[in-house]
Each structure stands twice: as structure tokens, then as C-alpha cells.
Motif scaffolding. Structure first.
Motif, PDB file in Angstrom:
ATOM      1  N   LEU A  49       0.837  -1.198   0.000  1.00  0.00           N
ATOM      2  CA  LEU A  49       0.000   0.000   0.000  1.00  0.00           C
ATOM      3  C   LEU A  49       0.873   1.249   0.000  1.00  0.00           C
ATOM      4  N   ALA A  50       0.364   2.304  -0.582  1.00  0.00           N
ATOM      5  CA  ALA A  50       1.041   3.600  -0.530  1.00  0.00           C
ATOM      6  C   ALA A  50       1.044   4.068   0.925  1.00  0.00           C
ATOM      7  N   PRO A  51       2.101   4.760   1.345  1.00  0.00           N
ATOM      8  CA  PRO A  51       2.152   5.233   2.739  1.00  0.00           C
ATOM      9  C   PRO A  51       0.933   6.054   3.146  1.00  0.00           C
ATOM     10  N   GLU A  52       0.384   6.840   2.230  1.00  0.00           N
ATOM     11  CA  GLU A  52      -0.793   7.659   2.556  1.00  0.00           C
ATOM     12  C   GLU A  52      -2.011   6.786   2.857  1.00  0.00           C
ATOM     13  N   GLU A  53      -2.188   5.724   2.062  1.00  0.00           N
ATOM     14  CA  GLU A  53      -3.316   4.818   2.281  1.00  0.00           C
ATOM     15  C   GLU A  53      -3.129   4.044   3.584  1.00  0.00           C
ATOM     16  N   ALA A  54      -1.910   3.602   3.838  1.00  0.00           N
ATOM     17  CA  ALA A  54      -1.624   2.892   5.086  1.00  0.00           C
ATOM     18  C   ALA A  54      -1.873   3.811   6.284  1.00  0.00           C
ATOM     19  N   SER A  55      -1.475   5.045   6.171  1.00  0.00           N
ATOM     20  CA  SER A  55      -1.708   6.021   7.256  1.00  0.00           C
ATOM     21  C   SER A  55      -3.195   6.236   7.494  1.00  0.00           C
ATOM     22  N   ARG A  56      -3.968   6.311   6.423  1.00  0.00           N
ATOM     23  CA  ARG A  56      -5.421   6.507   6.539  1.00  0.00           C
ATOM     24  C   ARG A  56      -6.047   5.341   7.304  1.00  0.00           C
ATOM     25  N   LEU A  57      -5.653   4.126   6.959  1.00  0.00           N
ATOM     26  CA  LEU A  57      -6.192   2.950   7.648  1.00  0.00           C
ATOM     27  C   LEU A  57      -5.762   2.923   9.111  1.00  0.00           C
ATOM     28  N   CYS A  58      -4.508   3.278   9.379  1.00  0.00           N
ATOM     29  CA  CYS A  58      -4.008   3.296  10.759  1.00  0.00           C
ATOM     30  C   CYS A  58      -4.705   4.372  11.584  1.00  0.00           C
ATOM     31  N   TYR A  59      -4.962   5.513  10.991  1.00  0.00           N
ATOM     32  CA  TYR A  59      -5.695   6.566  11.701  1.00  0.00           C
ATOM     33  C   TYR A  59      -7.087   6.065  12.085  1.00  0.00           C
ATOM     34  N   LEU A 106     -16.674   5.420   7.359  1.00  0.00           N
ATOM     35  CA  LEU A 106     -16.207   4.393   6.431  1.00  0.00           C
ATOM     36  C   LEU A 106     -14.692   4.224   6.522  1.00  0.00           C
ATOM     37  N   GLY A 107     -13.957   5.332   6.590  1.00  0.00           N
ATOM     38  CA  GLY A 107     -12.505   5.254   6.735  1.00  0.00           C
ATOM     39  C   GLY A 107     -12.103   4.526   8.005  1.00  0.00           C
ATOM     40  N   MET A 108     -12.827   4.772   9.074  1.00  0.00           N
ATOM     41  CA  MET A 108     -12.536   4.083  10.336  1.00  0.00           C
ATOM     42  C   MET A 108     -12.827   2.589  10.219  1.00  0.00           C
ATOM     43  N   LEU A 109     -13.949   2.259   9.625  1.00  0.00           N
ATOM     44  CA  LEU A 109     -14.320   0.844   9.491  1.00  0.00           C
ATOM     45  C   LEU A 109     -13.359   0.104   8.564  1.00  0.00           C
ATOM     46  N   GLU A 110     -12.895   0.756   7.521  1.00  0.00           N
ATOM     47  CA  GLU A 110     -11.890   0.133   6.650  1.00  0.00           C
ATOM     48  C   GLU A 110     -10.608  -0.135   7.433  1.00  0.00           C
ATOM     49  N   GLY A 111     -10.229   0.794   8.286  1.00  0.00           N
ATOM     50  CA  GLY A 111      -9.058   0.602   9.129  1.00  0.00           C
ATOM     51  C   GLY A 111      -9.252  -0.536  10.108  1.00  0.00           C
ATOM     52  N   VAL A 112     -10.427  -0.621  10.716  1.00  0.00           N
ATOM     53  CA  VAL A 112     -10.730  -1.695  11.665  1.00  0.00           C
ATOM     54  C   VAL A 112     -10.645  -3.048  10.969  1.00  0.00           C
ATOM     55  N   GLN A 113     -11.254  -3.153   9.809  1.00  0.00           N
ATOM     56  CA  GLN A 113     -11.239  -4.422   9.086  1.00  0.00           C
ATOM     57  C   GLN A 113      -9.809  -4.820   8.716  1.00  0.00           C
ATOM     58  N   ALA A 114      -9.042  -3.899   8.156  1.00  0.00           N
ATOM     59  CA  ALA A 114      -7.656  -4.201   7.769  1.00  0.00           C
ATOM     60  C   ALA A 114      -6.815  -4.566   8.994  1.00  0.00           C
ATOM     61  N   PHE A 115      -7.037  -3.871  10.100  1.00  0.00           N
ATOM     62  CA  PHE A 115      -6.290  -4.144  11.336  1.00  0.00           C
ATOM     63  C   PHE A 115      -6.542  -5.559  11.825  1.00  0.00           C
ATOM     64  N   TYR A 116      -7.792  -5.974  11.837  1.00  0.00           N
ATOM     65  CA  TYR A 116      -8.081  -7.307  12.341  1.00  0.00           C
ATOM     66  C   TYR A 116      -7.672  -8.398  11.345  1.00  0.00           C
ATOM     67  N   GLU A 117      -7.628  -8.083  10.060  1.00  0.00           N
ATOM     68  CA  GLU A 117      -7.056  -9.032   9.099  1.00  0.00           C
ATOM     69  C   GLU A 117      -5.570  -9.226   9.400  1.00  0.00           C
ATOM     70  N   TYR A 118      -4.860  -8.128   9.649  1.00  0.00           N
ATOM     71  CA  TYR A 118      -3.452  -8.220  10.037  1.00  0.00           C
ATOM     72  C   TYR A 118      -3.309  -8.973  11.357  1.00  0.00           C
ATOM     73  N   SER A 119      -4.160  -8.650  12.318  1.00  0.00           N
ATOM     74  CA  SER A 119      -4.097  -9.308  13.627  1.00  0.00           C
ATOM     75  C   SER A 119      -4.278 -10.820  13.489  1.00  0.00           C
ATOM     76  N   HIS A 120      -5.089 -11.238  12.540  1.00  0.00           N
ATOM     77  CA  HIS A 120      -5.244 -12.676  12.291  1.00  0.00           C
ATOM     78  C   HIS A 120      -3.963 -13.253  11.678  1.00  0.00           C
ATOM     79  N   ARG A 121      -3.363 -12.539  10.760  1.00  0.00           N
ATOM     80  CA  ARG A 121      -2.126 -13.016  10.120  1.00  0.00           C
ATOM     81  C   ARG A 121      -0.999 -13.200  11.132  1.00  0.00           C
ATOM     82  N   VAL A 122      -1.023 -12.436  12.228  1.00  0.00           N
ATOM     83  CA  VAL A 122       0.016 -12.582  13.261  1.00  0.00           C
ATOM     84  C   VAL A 122      -0.518 -13.334  14.486  1.00  0.00           C
TER      85      VAL A 122
END
Length: 169
Positions: A49-59, A106-122
Motif C-alpha cells: 500500500l502507498a504510505p498515505e493509504e496505510a496512514s489513513r487505515l491506521c488513523y 467508512l474510513g474508520m471501518l476500513e481501518g478496523v477491518q484491515a487491522f483485524y485481518e493483520y491481527s489474524h495473520r500474526v
């Protein structure tokens, strides 16, 4: 110690995210910061992901975790019931923001979903939990209606609105 200040063992041990005191809340908040930094690096380095998109999801996920899960619910971010997503998006976010709106949510929910997908991967959460989170994050018509209904409340209508998606368990 890693570059973020905590040892890998501390950051990737879900038992370290339990909260029962103010001191533990502060410690978990710091651990959460480090975990989200790992999440950011995964988004950029592993998923491309582009750093800007990754930052948006992390925010987006940081707001959910730090303000709602840690600060308000005082729960372990890896052992919460999936229904917290609906409570956050369908009630808490709406009442805590001056101008609740679907694009921001929507931006928050996209971040939540991506975060928990990562959390599953680890190996921090189960695949079943991720499936539940994904389903709840995708229920945008429900959240849109909740925002619209909240903004249209008159008189004592708040109580009926709150009862349709209560914060209390």
C-alpha cells in the motif's frame, strides 16, 4: 526492544492488553501504538500500500481502538466481542462527534477491518472473528440510517434511537 520502544514479546502477547487499572490503560495505549506501527509497516512493506493509504487505515483503527475500546470500554483489543464494531459505528461514534458522517466512519471501518485481518495473520485473533468484523464493517446502509436517524431526532426520540443499537450489553 524494537524500534518502537516495546519488546516483540510484549507487543505480540495478547494477554498484555488486559485493562483493569488506569496504569494498565496507559500501558495498553502505548502497546497499541507499537502494534499499530507494526500494522502500518505490514501494509506498506508486505501488502504494497502507498504510505498515505496505510496512514489513513491506521488513523481509522487508532481512533476506534484508543478512544472506544481502550479509553471507553477498557477492553482487550484482541478479545473483544465482535458486536463492539456495531456499537461503535452505530452509536458511540455518532453521539461523540459533532458532525458524524458516513465517509469519515467508512474510513474508520476500513481501518478496523484491515487491522483485524493483520491481527489474524500474526495470530492475535481467529479467522471467525475476522469474518464477523468484516461483516459488521460492511453494513454501511445500517450505519448511514443510524446517522440520518440521529440527526433527525426530535423530542425524546433519542431513547428509541439508542435502544435500536445500545452501548450497554
Amino acid at each position: 526492544m524494537n524500534a518502537f520502544g516495546q519488546s516483540e514479546d510484549e507487543v505480540f502477547n495478547k494477554d498484555n492488553y488486559n485493562i483493569s487499572t488506569l496504569e494498565e490503560e496507559i500501558r495498553v495505549d502505548n502497546l497499541c501504538n507499537d502494534f499499530v506501527k507494526h500494522f502500518y509497516l505490514d501494509l506498506v512493506e508486505q501488502l504494497g500500500l502507498a504510505p498515505e493509504e496505510a496512514s489513513r487505515l491506521c488513523y481509522g483503527v487508532s481512533y476506534f481502538l484508543k478512544e472506544f475500546i481502550i479509553g471507553d470500554r477498557r477492553e482487550n483489543l484482541f478479545e473483544l466481542p465482535a458486536k463492539r464494531i456495531r456499537q461503535f459505528a452505530g452509536n458511540w461514534y455518532i453521539i461523540k462527534n459533532m458532525e458524524p458522517n458516513l465517509p469519515e466512519l467508512l474510513g474508520m471501518l476500513e481501518g478496523v477491518q484491515a487491522f483485524y485481518e493483520y491481527s489474524h495473520r500474526v495470530d492475535m485473533v481467529s479467522e471467525v472473528f475476522v469474518q464477523q468484523v468484516t461483516s459488521l464493517c460492511a453494513d454501511l446502509p445500517f450505519y448511514k440510517e443510524r446517522i440520518e436517524d440521529f440527526l433527525a431526532i426530535e423530542g425524546d426520540g433519542y431513547f428509541a434511537w439508542d435502544a435500536a443499537c445500545p452501548l450497554k450489553d
